[in-house]
Design a protein around this motif. Sequence first.
Motif, PDB file in Angstrom:
ATOM      1  N   SER A 223       0.838  -1.201   0.000  1.00 36.78           N
ATOM      2  CA  SER A 223       0.000   0.000   0.000  1.00 36.78           C
ATOM      3  C   SER A 223       0.873   1.251   0.000  1.00 36.78           C
ATOM      4  N   ASN A 224       0.200   2.416  -0.079  1.00 33.59           N
ATOM      5  CA  ASN A 224       0.902   3.706  -0.198  1.00 33.59           C
ATOM      6  C   ASN A 224       1.878   3.650  -1.370  1.00 33.59           C
ATOM      7  N   ASN A 225       1.345   3.238  -2.526  1.00 31.37           N
ATOM      8  CA  ASN A 225       2.181   2.823  -3.645  1.00 31.37           C
ATOM      9  C   ASN A 225       1.778   3.578  -4.914  1.00 31.37           C
ATOM     10  N   LYS A 226       2.573   4.562  -5.291  1.00 35.38           N
ATOM     11  CA  LYS A 226       2.243   5.395  -6.453  1.00 35.38           C
ATOM     12  C   LYS A 226       2.282   4.601  -7.764  1.00 35.38           C
ATOM     13  N   LEU A 227       3.214   3.679  -7.876  1.00 34.68           N
ATOM     14  CA  LEU A 227       3.281   2.875  -9.095  1.00 34.68           C
ATOM     15  C   LEU A 227       2.026   2.044  -9.251  1.00 34.68           C
ATOM     16  N   TYR A 228       1.596   1.384  -8.167  1.00 40.45           N
ATOM     17  CA  TYR A 228       0.367   0.590  -8.226  1.00 40.45           C
ATOM     18  C   TYR A 228      -0.826   1.470  -8.612  1.00 40.45           C
ATOM     19  N   ASP A 229      -0.926   2.634  -8.000  1.00 38.06           N
ATOM     20  CA  ASP A 229      -2.049   3.526  -8.301  1.00 38.06           C
ATOM     21  C   ASP A 229      -2.079   3.908  -9.776  1.00 38.06           C
ATOM     22  N   SER A 230      -0.919   4.204 -10.341  1.00 43.52           N
ATOM     23  CA  SER A 230      -0.874   4.595 -11.753  1.00 43.52           C
ATOM     24  C   SER A 230      -1.219   3.426 -12.667  1.00 43.52           C
ATOM     25  N   LEU A 231      -0.773   2.228 -12.308  1.00 46.11           N
ATOM     26  CA  LEU A 231      -1.114   1.041 -13.096  1.00 46.11           C
ATOM     27  C   LEU A 231      -2.615   0.803 -13.099  1.00 46.11           C
ATOM     28  N   ILE A 232      -3.248   0.951 -11.937  1.00 37.20           N
ATOM     29  CA  ILE A 232      -4.677   0.681 -11.823  1.00 37.20           C
ATOM     30  C   ILE A 232      -5.514   1.753 -12.510  1.00 37.20           C
ATOM     31  N   VAL A 233      -5.066   2.998 -12.453  1.00 33.94           N
ATOM     32  CA  VAL A 233      -5.785   4.070 -13.164  1.00 33.94           C
ATOM     33  C   VAL A 233      -5.878   3.743 -14.651  1.00 33.94           C
ATOM     34  N   ASP A 234      -4.769   3.332 -15.236  1.00 36.77           N
ATOM     35  CA  ASP A 234      -4.769   2.970 -16.657  1.00 36.77           C
ATOM     36  C   ASP A 234      -5.607   1.722 -16.917  1.00 36.77           C
ATOM     37  N   TYR A 235      -5.528   0.775 -16.005  1.00 35.31           N
ATOM     38  CA  TYR A 235      -6.250  -0.496 -16.141  1.00 35.31           C
ATOM     39  C   TYR A 235      -7.758  -0.283 -16.121  1.00 35.31           C
ATOM     40  N   GLU A 236      -8.226   0.686 -15.331  1.00 35.86           N
ATOM     41  CA  GLU A 236      -9.662   0.901 -15.156  1.00 35.86           C
ATOM     42  C   GLU A 236     -10.238   1.950 -16.108  1.00 35.86           C
ATOM     43  N   ALA A 270     -28.352 -16.022   0.446  1.00 34.60           N
ATOM     44  CA  ALA A 270     -27.689 -17.106   1.181  1.00 34.60           C
ATOM     45  C   ALA A 270     -28.679 -18.012   1.886  1.00 34.60           C
ATOM     46  N   LYS A 271     -29.789 -17.465   2.349  1.00 34.18           N
ATOM     47  CA  LYS A 271     -30.804 -18.284   3.021  1.00 34.18           C
ATOM     48  C   LYS A 271     -31.369 -19.355   2.092  1.00 34.18           C
ATOM     49  N   GLU A 272     -31.523 -18.996   0.828  1.00 32.64           N
ATOM     50  CA  GLU A 272     -32.228 -19.860  -0.127  1.00 32.64           C
ATOM     51  C   GLU A 272     -31.303 -20.655  -1.032  1.00 32.64           C
ATOM     52  N   ASN A 273     -29.981 -20.430  -0.968  1.00 32.23           N
ATOM     53  CA  ASN A 273     -29.066 -21.074  -1.906  1.00 32.23           C
ATOM     54  C   ASN A 273     -27.907 -21.734  -1.173  1.00 32.23           C
ATOM     55  N   GLN A 274     -27.458 -22.845  -1.744  1.00 30.04           N
ATOM     56  CA  GLN A 274     -26.441 -23.669  -1.079  1.00 30.04           C
ATOM     57  C   GLN A 274     -25.020 -23.267  -1.434  1.00 30.04           C
ATOM     58  N   VAL A 275     -24.836 -22.694  -2.614  1.00 33.82           N
ATOM     59  CA  VAL A 275     -23.492 -22.335  -3.070  1.00 33.82           C
ATOM     60  C   VAL A 275     -23.506 -20.925  -3.648  1.00 33.82           C
ATOM     61  N   ILE A 276     -22.615 -20.088  -3.144  1.00 37.04           N
ATOM     62  CA  ILE A 276     -22.411 -18.744  -3.684  1.00 37.04           C
ATOM     63  C   ILE A 276     -20.971 -18.657  -4.167  1.00 37.04           C
ATOM     64  N   MET A 277     -20.797 -18.195  -5.389  1.00 36.19           N
ATOM     65  CA  MET A 277     -19.464 -18.030  -5.962  1.00 36.19           C
ATOM     66  C   MET A 277     -19.197 -16.557  -6.221  1.00 36.19           C
ATOM     67  N   LEU A 278     -18.079 -16.077  -5.695  1.00 35.38           N
ATOM     68  CA  LEU A 278     -17.640 -14.693  -5.878  1.00 35.38           C
ATOM     69  C   LEU A 278     -16.267 -14.703  -6.535  1.00 35.38           C
ATOM     70  N   ASN A 279     -16.087 -13.839  -7.529  1.00 36.96           N
ATOM     71  CA  ASN A 279     -14.763 -13.798  -8.155  1.00 36.96           C
ATOM     72  C   ASN A 279     -13.998 -12.551  -7.745  1.00 36.96           C
ATOM     73  N   GLU A 280     -12.749 -12.509  -8.112  1.00 36.75           N
ATOM     74  CA  GLU A 280     -11.886 -11.373  -7.823  1.00 36.75           C
ATOM     75  C   GLU A 280     -10.978 -11.112  -9.010  1.00 36.75           C
ATOM     76  N   ASP A 281     -10.454  -9.905  -9.047  1.00 37.72           N
ATOM     77  CA  ASP A 281      -9.334  -9.575  -9.917  1.00 37.72           C
ATOM     78  C   ASP A 281      -8.093  -9.677  -9.038  1.00 37.72           C
ATOM     79  N   HIS A 282      -7.104 -10.419  -9.479  1.00 41.30           N
ATOM     80  CA  HIS A 282      -5.949 -10.711  -8.628  1.00 41.30           C
ATOM     81  C   HIS A 282      -5.089  -9.492  -8.324  1.00 41.30           C
ATOM     82  N   TYR A 283      -5.409  -8.348  -8.925  1.00 40.05           N
ATOM     83  CA  TYR A 283      -4.649  -7.134  -8.647  1.00 40.05           C
ATOM     84  C   TYR A 283      -5.242  -6.304  -7.506  1.00 40.05           C
ATOM     85  N   TYR A 284      -6.381  -6.753  -6.940  1.00 40.72           N
ATOM     86  CA  TYR A 284      -7.150  -5.884  -6.069  1.00 40.72           C
ATOM     87  C   TYR A 284      -7.278  -6.361  -4.627  1.00 40.72           C
ATOM     88  N   PRO A 285      -6.596  -5.728  -3.675  1.00 39.71           N
ATOM     89  CA  PRO A 285      -6.854  -5.996  -2.254  1.00 39.71           C
ATOM     90  C   PRO A 285      -8.298  -5.693  -1.861  1.00 39.71           C
TER      91      PRO A 285
END
Length: 546
Positions: A223-236, A270-285
Amino acid sequence: MTPRKTFRIMFRLFNLLVLLLFISCGSNKSKLSEYNYFNRNYFYNDSLKVGIDFDKNVQFREVAVSNEKEFKQVLKNNNIASKDLFLVADAKENGIEMYFFYQNAQPLSANFKNAKILVSDTVNNTFLFEKQKGKRKVLGLVKTNSRKDKNFSLFVNDLLNKIDIDSLNTKKMSYVSIFIKNFPNIHPNPLFASKKLETAPLKSEMGNDDKFQFLAAVNASMSNNKLYDSLIVDYEKERKQNFTSVITALSSKEDVYKDDEVFGKIAEIAKENQVIMLNEDHYYPKHRLFAMELLETLKANGYHYLSLEGFNSQSSEKETTPNYKNGIYTDEPYFAHFIRKAIALGFIVTGHENFEKGIDRELGQAKNIIKILEKGPNAKIFVYVGHSHIEKKDDKDKWMAEYFKELSGINPITINQTVICADTKQDLTLIPRKYLADTTKVKSSADYFLVNNLKPSLKIIYPNAEFKKVIVKDSKFSGYKNKEVLVEIIDFKEYAFMNNLAIPIQSFLTIPKNSEVAFELPIGKYHIFIKTDYDKTIYDQDMIVN
């Protein structure tokens, strides 16, 4: 190469990493080795412009001169200093040690032979050779431990021919290999890995290329990472242009859920379903942070299993806390927090990664999740994956969720937080598929789409803790007053239990001021590492915050 293909390669190679040796980071490391790059048996130093294509059995190790007397004498007799050393390698099968030195020399005349043997010591089985091109000179000191190696001289001559000066074999070098070599699976230094990737002697294509993907993944750990921030700005950028106005228009809909409403809606699901699947982007805390915050909602509605992509739970110690042996993704602090909270809430944390050769990865993953149901048919499972593994229908590929649905007869509820990026007033926005099904901009079959604008913070992880300002002083920091250093904070109990397998609760970049590094921590006991981009540890101490 797409993100999912790159991370598939990353996952496979990361599990082979323990079989590969990497250059260690001792205090006597040569400065010339700073720009060393490796791809298995191929070596290149971008600063020195020297490449060596070794035999298949070579292994690289710490860049330090041997203490043997005959080595020191040979170096002294030939005006070679330890500061000239840039590479050490072993051909263990042959019992051969190799030390390579670099010197600037007088330019060669046109007719001068540029390669020769300087020392041939058959008593001590030691050879010294040099190879020069223009002003660049490489010297190799080679020794065999075998007293009767008749082929040793042939080995030395062959090695001499494999040294290239002012020539990079681009077919032998890749961002994947640089990532694997410089981001090991036991206490890596992401700042060092980031520098190696950023300064790699390779051409980078515009757009979402390999360099971006590995840089973003490595920098996501800090964190507190200017390079990461600039990479993500372009990515998004493009996705924000596509979706911000669309999401703003949908925000007034009653069944588009915002912030706390998101958890209320998922509780109903969640009350009505047995399986919930959530995905992520591996670049995102922030994606891991949302998954962590979702755990209490799922637990309250009968969910007892957390199944993770790429997660290895076969380590020797009992799984009581996340550690570097768990796999490629858990080294990011917020992923580790996600696992810590799951364990604290009583979830059974397991992995569904397919390690079986000869079986399709997606099919293998689906079968591994089904094994949970075989033990308990009524088990409720939270499945957490990357990118497209949640797809139940895709025109090109068949993904894990589709296999799971077919084999289990259970239609999992899928939530996609990777597709949509938008500037919103809310931290979280959950949108039913019906509002996005007709747009060509959404390439996913998910049941719900999440816009995640959470801002990760240690105060979110410890909401009830009292934080205190901490100042670390050390004279060594004075040499880094204009350079970023990496600060890693590790929970002391985890560090005492697992040592270098323990994952930091926080990793951040900072520039020391007046030989001091300042930050805030909850009251407690910690172990602090501070590291440089040259992979040198300049602080390694326990700390009590009270």
